[in-house]
Design an enzyme around this catalytic site. Structure first.
Site: not given
Ligand SMILES: O=P(O)(O)OC[C@H]1O[C@H](OP(=O)(O)OP(=O)(O)O)[C@H](O)[C@@H]1O
Ligand SMILES: Nc1ncnc2[nH]cnc12
Length: 175
Positions: A58, A95
């Site tokens: 991204r 995460e």
């Protein structure tokens, strides 16, 4: 315009408990995309940036456009096994998992001024691994710019503690 209104949240993706902040809806909004590139670039217009380093995948969506906006080159930081020439590698946790990032060993000349960019900072594991790679490659890291910060996961504070200025355009409290 309010960029946050153009970002979509998908609960429980890719794992239960994760609130996934999906920037694809920002990218397809042409006014939001343009504003994102202008706002992420603005603090660095006078900072003589040689290269923008973007993190797969991204980070690539904004990295090339920010490089163009700053008149800089672009350096890809990629997931393991994708870059064809000699690389430096760095393992990291994020995460919802762990992975390895790589940079071409010859992508930066010693002392070149580099801006690191990605779509989002959460724990900062990905950004820290990227910073280690850029330092191995000889970069002077001028700053790190993100669209989204998840402050409860501590990434922005973690990178700021390394002495690198960090900017983010949109913040989500919680995670
Ligand atoms: O601050 P962290 O906890 O390290 O997490 C942030 C990273 O997680 C996402 O990438 P992801 O690894 O999901 O890969 P993708 O860009 O290929 O979707 C995001 O684009 C950041 O690179
Ligand atoms: N909550 C989240 N949403 C989107 N990308 C992420 N990368 C790490 N955490 C994320």
């Amino acid at each position: 315009m309010n960029l946050k209104d153009t970002i979509r949240t998908i609960p429980d993706f890719p794992k239960p408990g994760i609130m996934y902040r999906d920037i694809t809806t920002l990218l397809t909004n042409r006014r939001a995309f343009a504003q994102t590139i202008i706002d992420m670039s603005a603090p660095y217009q006078t900072k003589d940036i040689d290269n923008v380093a973007g993190i797969e995948a991204r980070g690539f969506t904004v990295g090339g456009a920010i490089a163009y906006e700053l008149g800089a080159g672009f350096v890809p930081i990629r997931k393991a096994g994708k870059l064809p020439f000699d690389t430096y590698a760095q393992d990291y946790d994020l995460e919802y998992g762990s992975d390895t990032l790589e940079i071409h060993a010859d992508s930066i000349r010693k002392g070149e001024r580099v801006l690191l960019v990605d779509d989002l900072i959460a724990t900062g594991g990905t950004a820290e691994a990227s910073i280690k790679l850029l330092l191995k490659a000889g970069a002077e890291i001028v700053g790190a710019a993100f669209i989204v910060d998840l402050p409860d996961l501590g990434g922005l504070a973690r990178i700021t503690k390394m002495g690198i200025p960090v900017t983010a355009l949109v913040t989500y409290d919680g995670h």
